[in-house]
Design a protein around this motif. Structure first.
Motif, PDB file in Angstrom:
ATOM      1  N   SER A 167      69.459  74.528   8.159  1.00  0.00           N
ATOM      2  CA  SER A 167      70.490  74.419   9.190  1.00  0.00           C
ATOM      3  C   SER A 167      70.877  75.801   9.693  1.00  0.00           C
ATOM      4  O   SER A 167      70.701  76.810   9.001  1.00  0.00           O
ATOM      5  CB  SER A 167      71.733  73.699   8.657  1.00  0.00           C
ATOM      6  OG  SER A 167      72.485  74.537   7.813  1.00  0.00           O
ATOM      7  N   ILE A 168      71.415  75.825  10.900  1.00  0.00           N
ATOM      8  CA  ILE A 168      71.967  77.039  11.486  1.00  0.00           C
ATOM      9  C   ILE A 168      73.400  76.721  11.885  1.00  0.00           C
ATOM     10  O   ILE A 168      73.719  75.579  12.225  1.00  0.00           O
ATOM     11  CB  ILE A 168      71.124  77.515  12.693  1.00  0.00           C
ATOM     12  CG1 ILE A 168      71.553  78.917  13.117  1.00  0.00           C
ATOM     13  CG2 ILE A 168      71.180  76.528  13.839  1.00  0.00           C
ATOM     14  CD1 ILE A 168      70.591  79.595  14.060  1.00  0.00           C
ATOM     15  N   GLY A 169      74.264  77.705  11.803  1.00  0.00           N
ATOM     16  CA  GLY A 169      75.654  77.439  12.129  1.00  0.00           C
ATOM     17  C   GLY A 169      76.467  78.699  12.312  1.00  0.00           C
ATOM     18  O   GLY A 169      75.927  79.804  12.396  1.00  0.00           O
ATOM     19  N   SER A 207      75.227  81.666  10.426  1.00  0.00           N
ATOM     20  CA  SER A 207      74.811  81.224   9.090  1.00  0.00           C
ATOM     21  C   SER A 207      73.487  80.477   9.159  1.00  0.00           C
ATOM     22  O   SER A 207      73.285  79.637  10.035  1.00  0.00           O
ATOM     23  CB  SER A 207      75.869  80.292   8.488  1.00  0.00           C
ATOM     24  OG  SER A 207      77.118  80.933   8.436  1.00  0.00           O
ATOM     25  N   LEU A 208      72.622  80.775   8.222  1.00  0.00           N
ATOM     26  CA  LEU A 208      71.355  80.074   8.061  1.00  0.00           C
ATOM     27  C   LEU A 208      71.339  79.536   6.636  1.00  0.00           C
ATOM     28  O   LEU A 208      71.487  80.303   5.686  1.00  0.00           O
ATOM     29  CB  LEU A 208      70.181  81.029   8.298  1.00  0.00           C
ATOM     30  CG  LEU A 208      68.792  80.424   8.299  1.00  0.00           C
ATOM     31  CD1 LEU A 208      68.645  79.444   9.461  1.00  0.00           C
ATOM     32  CD2 LEU A 208      67.744  81.515   8.413  1.00  0.00           C
ATOM     33  N   TYR A 254      74.330  72.894  12.113  1.00  0.00           N
ATOM     34  CA  TYR A 254      73.448  71.944  12.788  1.00  0.00           C
ATOM     35  C   TYR A 254      72.097  71.977  12.088  1.00  0.00           C
ATOM     36  O   TYR A 254      71.496  73.044  11.930  1.00  0.00           O
ATOM     37  CB  TYR A 254      73.289  72.310  14.265  1.00  0.00           C
ATOM     38  CG  TYR A 254      72.406  71.347  15.005  1.00  0.00           C
ATOM     39  CD1 TYR A 254      72.908  70.118  15.435  1.00  0.00           C
ATOM     40  CD2 TYR A 254      71.073  71.638  15.238  1.00  0.00           C
ATOM     41  CE1 TYR A 254      72.094  69.221  16.088  1.00  0.00           C
ATOM     42  CE2 TYR A 254      70.248  70.748  15.894  1.00  0.00           C
ATOM     43  CZ  TYR A 254      70.769  69.531  16.317  1.00  0.00           C
ATOM     44  OH  TYR A 254      69.956  68.634  16.961  1.00  0.00           O
ATOM     45  N   LEU A 255      71.617  70.809  11.674  1.00  0.00           N
ATOM     46  CA  LEU A 255      70.318  70.725  10.989  1.00  0.00           C
ATOM     47  C   LEU A 255      69.167  70.977  11.959  1.00  0.00           C
ATOM     48  O   LEU A 255      69.066  70.327  12.995  1.00  0.00           O
ATOM     49  CB  LEU A 255      70.122  69.343  10.372  1.00  0.00           C
ATOM     50  CG  LEU A 255      70.767  69.081   9.027  1.00  0.00           C
ATOM     51  CD1 LEU A 255      70.570  67.628   8.616  1.00  0.00           C
ATOM     52  CD2 LEU A 255      70.228  70.006   7.962  1.00  0.00           C
ATOM     53  N   GLU A 308      77.799  64.096  10.084  1.00  0.00           N
ATOM     54  CA  GLU A 308      77.217  62.917  10.730  1.00  0.00           C
ATOM     55  C   GLU A 308      75.927  63.362  11.404  1.00  0.00           C
ATOM     56  O   GLU A 308      75.932  64.356  12.145  1.00  0.00           O
ATOM     57  CB  GLU A 308      78.181  62.344  11.766  1.00  0.00           C
ATOM     58  CG  GLU A 308      77.627  61.126  12.476  1.00  0.00           C
ATOM     59  CD  GLU A 308      78.603  60.582  13.511  1.00  0.00           C
ATOM     60  OE1 GLU A 308      78.616  59.370  13.685  1.00  0.00           O
ATOM     61  OE2 GLU A 308      79.314  61.372  14.140  1.00  0.00           O
ATOM     62  N   ASP A 309      74.855  62.653  11.118  1.00  0.00           N
ATOM     63  CA  ASP A 309      73.549  63.008  11.653  1.00  0.00           C
ATOM     64  C   ASP A 309      73.246  64.471  11.341  1.00  0.00           C
ATOM     65  O   ASP A 309      73.230  64.852  10.200  1.00  0.00           O
ATOM     66  CB  ASP A 309      73.472  62.713  13.157  1.00  0.00           C
ATOM     67  CG  ASP A 309      73.673  61.237  13.472  1.00  0.00           C
ATOM     68  OD1 ASP A 309      73.226  60.398  12.665  1.00  0.00           O
ATOM     69  OD2 ASP A 309      74.287  60.934  14.498  1.00  0.00           O
ATOM     70  N   ALA A 310      73.049  65.291  12.355  1.00  0.00           N
ATOM     71  CA  ALA A 310      72.683  66.688  12.140  1.00  0.00           C
ATOM     72  C   ALA A 310      73.884  67.631  12.121  1.00  0.00           C
ATOM     73  O   ALA A 310      73.735  68.816  11.888  1.00  0.00           O
ATOM     74  CB  ALA A 310      71.715  67.132  13.233  1.00  0.00           C
TER      75      ALA A 310
END
Length: 144
Positions: free
Chosen positions: A75-77, A93-94, A68-69, A48-50
């Protein structure tokens, strides 16, 4: 100590969950790497969204993560899980999405962090020694 760290990670992830799951979109991906549970795996995600939450099961492992966008394509996470011969992966994670924000198409990811690695490859006996090490790993797949 180790279980308190895992509980803390779960608490942070739970606090990031959106309130209304009915407004989320869902996707299915297949690929390889930690984000896909191993060499070959399937990933389901809700976004949802970013924000994107994902879970994967693969031929030789499992994984969960959050992204997260940062922009339309980047995105990074975080990613957690394990695959033979690694366990207890805690990775940053990228990801790059060639088609843009979680849309259908190819994506590639770079995972960096810590894992425990066994001194055996598969079917490790009880009591197997694991050593902690830093890792840099590629993930890649296709979202349907």
């Amino acid at each position: 100590m180790k279980s308190s760290i895992n509980i803390s990670i779960l608490a942070v992830l739970a606090s990031l969950l959106p309130i209304n799951a009915y407004t989320m979109d869902y996707s299915f991906s297949t690929g390889g790497g930690f984000q896909y549970g191993g060499l070959i795996g399937a990933q389901g995600s809700a976004y949802e969204d970013a924000h994107r939450f994902r879970a994967a099961i693969g031929l030789i492992g499992i994984g969960i993560g959050y992204d997260y966008l940062l922009s339309e394509n980047l995105s990074i996470g975080i990613t957690g899980g394990g695959m033979v011969p690694f366990k207890d992966a805690k990775l940053l994670s990228l990801n790059y999405f060639f088609s843009g924000n979680y849309k259908e198409g190819w994506q590639i990811g770079l995972d960096i962090g810590k894992v425990s690695i066994a001194n055996c490859i598969i079917f490790c006996p009880d009591g197997t020694d694991y050593s902690n090490t830093d890792i840099l790993f590629l993930s890649g797949g296709y979202t349907f």
